[in-house]
Design a protein around this motif. Structure first.
Motif, PDB file in Angstrom:
ATOM      1  N   UNK A  87      18.424 -11.438 -27.346  1.00 59.43           N
ATOM      2  CA  UNK A  87      18.723 -10.473 -28.381  1.00 59.43           C
ATOM      3  C   UNK A  87      20.202 -10.272 -28.631  1.00 59.43           C
ATOM      4  N   UNK A  88      21.029 -10.800 -27.738  1.00 59.12           N
ATOM      5  CA  UNK A  88      22.476 -10.628 -27.848  1.00 59.12           C
ATOM      6  C   UNK A  88      23.142 -11.891 -28.389  1.00 59.12           C
ATOM      7  N   UNK A  89      22.688 -13.045 -27.861  1.00 62.34           N
ATOM      8  CA  UNK A  89      23.222 -14.309 -28.377  1.00 62.34           C
ATOM      9  C   UNK A  89      22.119 -15.273 -28.790  1.00 62.34           C
ATOM     10  N   UNK A  90      20.899 -14.980 -28.392  1.00 63.25           N
ATOM     11  CA  UNK A  90      19.769 -15.799 -28.797  1.00 63.25           C
ATOM     12  C   UNK A  90      18.503 -14.942 -28.735  1.00 63.25           C
ATOM     13  N   UNK A  91      17.602 -15.026 -29.686  1.00 62.59           N
ATOM     14  CA  UNK A  91      17.625 -15.864 -30.887  1.00 62.59           C
ATOM     15  C   UNK A  91      18.417 -15.244 -32.040  1.00 62.59           C
ATOM     16  N   UNK A  92      19.243 -14.232 -31.700  1.00 66.00           N
ATOM     17  CA  UNK A  92      20.139 -13.655 -32.688  1.00 66.00           C
ATOM     18  C   UNK A  92      21.549 -13.668 -32.104  1.00 66.00           C
ATOM     19  N   UNK A  93      22.542 -13.790 -32.961  1.00 60.32           N
ATOM     20  CA  UNK A  93      23.928 -13.612 -32.537  1.00 60.32           C
ATOM     21  C   UNK A  93      24.552 -12.554 -33.414  1.00 60.32           C
ATOM     22  N   UNK A  94      24.972 -11.453 -32.783  1.00 55.24           N
ATOM     23  CA  UNK A  94      25.497 -10.315 -33.543  1.00 55.24           C
ATOM     24  C   UNK A  94      24.533  -9.921 -34.653  1.00 55.24           C
ATOM     25  N   UNK A  95      23.233  -9.935 -34.282  1.00 53.61           N
ATOM     26  CA  UNK A  95      22.128  -9.500 -35.146  1.00 53.61           C
ATOM     27  C   UNK A  95      21.801 -10.453 -36.287  1.00 53.61           C
ATOM     28  N   UNK A  96      22.393 -11.618 -36.285  1.00 57.53           N
ATOM     29  CA  UNK A  96      22.056 -12.645 -37.274  1.00 57.53           C
ATOM     30  C   UNK A  96      21.056 -13.611 -36.647  1.00 57.53           C
ATOM     31  N   UNK A  97      19.869 -13.717 -37.248  1.00 55.59           N
ATOM     32  CA  UNK A  97      18.828 -14.581 -36.707  1.00 55.59           C
ATOM     33  C   UNK A  97      19.235 -16.049 -36.800  1.00 55.59           C
ATOM     34  N   UNK A  98      18.994 -16.782 -35.725  1.00 55.03           N
ATOM     35  CA  UNK A  98      19.298 -18.205 -35.676  1.00 55.03           C
ATOM     36  C   UNK A  98      18.014 -19.014 -35.789  1.00 55.03           C
TER      37      UNK A  98
END
Length: 559
Positions: free
Chosen positions: A165-176
């Motif tokens: 939730x911090x770097x995966x699967x989102x980074x700064x709340x942007x879904x990857x």
């Protein structure tokens, strides 16, 4: 970023392929496969136990906990430890190699790993001491288990550790898109998603949440993660709380790299541990490594950059040296001269300091004014206008770094800002931060900010990048939509650490942009949940006024 994500997807396939090069015959080992370790949940954990036949006395045990099953070669992870006179254990996340219906990534490590260690410590072949090591998901599992430390666990070596939730699967709340590909390839083990999928999604303008349907298979893990765009209790409960960090008193060694996709999490664990435990016995090693090099052997040619010779250090060997130091009372690894050990790219030397703050003796502040990075804040307010038409799929606003060193800079329809040429050399040491001030005609946007060195020969060296959602910039756990046409503050602090010697005659360059391309989610700015937005939510083109009160701060060491 795309290259980092793709590297994460295939990392552990490479890991076990590499492990299969073990040339020691199986006849020297006692290998127990498919051992079922009981847990308090009633769900047993599948494991492989490897011992050398010549070792008849109890030994320390090394636990390699993984969410990946690649086949018979997995036993080699245990053999490597057995070769060093440990008992090597490969334990799989619940549901892996048993019944996948029990599998829930990141959710049960805190209790399951505790029970695994408890079982290991009571076996006749274990002397009561257990260590954990290795990286990525395995690195996360180590941090999860120290929420409640078992007395037999003597040390952890979390390498390139992710923080859910911090770097995966989102980074700064942007879904990857890692959230879609990772379960498909590594857990469900379905046919590889066709390469054309991101382009189909981009052309159709469908919702991000429908990517799995577009791929042809519902992905339950992907869908579950999309329900948590904030760093909420679902994510934060998986890692230590402040009170739990305060009680982590076992020795820790963290390894990561400047180009490791999980670096921001690996260092965040260190920051939180040392913040809440002033006596934390925690060492960090960081250098010019990607996700693989930060836990195994480095690439001598890292995306076109020939690393300094002193940086050619095996992080796997370093981990075993550390484990020998803690579990067998052998000398501490020579590289660990202080708590933070970092390699300055371009200097061919390692530096060693006690705290992150000691890495710098100055901070350079630059304001974004008229496509320049200037040292003084301007007395007269001004702005740079950027327009992004989300309906137009013939053009992209993108970020792509094919190599670390490039002859020219592709701005991806973003805005370029540059400093004057530097008259003296210095080193960048740390993570750049800043505050963007913008007025937009929508309620949200995803910001991309990449930092480069333009070298004296005119070529560009990629240093690092920030990607983040504006509505979460002030609080990653609480969305705060922007007010249209109002000047808003978008602070950013969570960027990747880098250390590099900046030459006399160079300049720093940033590329400021928003996302509109096939490989990352598109935030249309409607204010709806971003994963639910479609091209129908695009509305009028996004108009951004980037105000000249915006600034970046670069931590440096001035020689």
């Amino acid at each position: 970023m795309k290259k980092q994500i793709i590297a994460c997807l295939f990392l552990f396939v490479a890991l076990f392929t590499h492990a299969q090069t073990n040339t020691v015959p199986d006849s020297v080992y006692l290998i127990q496969d498919s051992v079922l370790i009981p847990t308090k949940s009633g769900i047993s954990i599948s494991a492989i136990i490897v011992r050398k036949k010549t070792n008849t006395k109890p030994l320390p045990a090394l636990l390699f906990y993984t969410t990946y099953y690649q086949g018979a070669g997995d036993a080699n992870a245990g053999k490597r430890s057995a070769d060093r006179d440990y008992v090597g254990i490969v334990a799989y996340a619940r549901g892996i190699r048993t019944d996948l219906k029990h599998y829930a990534p990141y959710e049960h490590e805190a209790t399951d790993v505790y029970d695994i260690i408890d079982w290991i410590s009571k076996q006749s072949w274990c002397n009561g001491s257990v260590g954990m090591f290795s990286g990525s998901y395995t690195g996360f599992a180590q941090w999860s288990t120290v929420k409640n430390i078992h007395s037999a666990l003597k040390t952890i070596v979390p390498q390139v550790a992710v923080m859910p939730g911090y770097d995966t699967p989102l980074e700064n709340n942007v879904e990857l898109n890692l959230g879609l590909y990772w379960p498909n390839d590594n857990i469900y083990k379905r046919e590889a998603i066709r390469r054309s999928l991101p382009f189909e999604w981009f052309e159709k303008g469908t919702a991000w949440k429908n990517m799995d349907s577009l791929a042809g298979n519902r992905n339950a893990i992907f869908q579950k993660w999309l329900q948590h765009p904030a760093y909420d209790q679902y994510w934060s409960s998986m890692v230590p709380t402040p009170a739990e960090y305060a009680h982590i008193n076992i020795p820790v060694l963290t390894t990561t790299g400047y180009y490791d996709g999980s670096q921001i999490s690996a260092l965040q664990y260190f920051k939180l541990h040392t913040k809440y435990n002033s006596n934390a016995n925690h060492y960090v090693v960081i250098g010019p490594y990607d996700h693989w090099g930060g836990q195994r052997r480095p690439a001598l040619n890292l995306m076109g950059y020939l690393i300094d010779s002193v940086a050619n250090v095996s992080m796997m060997e370093l981990a075993y040296e550390w484990l020998d130091h803690i579990l067998k009372n052998k000398p501490k690894p020579a590289l660990l001269k202080n708590k933070i050990n970092y390699q300055v790219m371009g200097s061919n030397e390692w530096k060693h300091v006690a705290t992150l703050q000691q890495m710098n003796n100055d901070t350079l502040t630059f304001y974004l004014h008229k496509r320049s990075l200037v040292k003084q804040k301007q007395a007269t307010a001004a702005y740079q206008l950027q327009t992004v038409d989300f309906k137009d799929r013939k053009t992209e606003n993108n970020f792509f770094v094919p190599q670390l060193i490039m002859d020219s800079l592709d701005a991806g329809n973003g805005l370029i800002f540059s400093t004057p040429v530097f008259e003296k050399e210095f080193a960048i040491n740390g993570s750049f931060t800043g505050n963007l001030f913008a007025s937009i005609n929508k309620k949200d946007m995803d910001v991309s900010l990449a930092l480069y060195e333009q070298m004296p020969d005119g070529k560009y060296f990629y240093l690092t990048r920030y990607i983040g959602r504006a509505s979460y910039a002030k609080n990653n756990a609480q969305r705060q939509l922007l007010q249209p046409n109002k000047k808003e503050s978008i602070p950013f602090t969570n960027t990747r650490f880098v250390s590099r010697k900046i030459s006399k005659g160079s300049r720093l360059v940033i590329v400021l942009n928003v996302n509109k391309h096939p490989f990352e989610i598109i935030n249309y700015g409607s204010g709806k949940p971003v994963a639910e937005e479609t091209i129908k939510d695009a509305g009028a083109p996004l108009q951004i006024k980037w105000h000249n009160s915006s600034y970046i701060k670069v931590p440096v060491w001035v020689y």
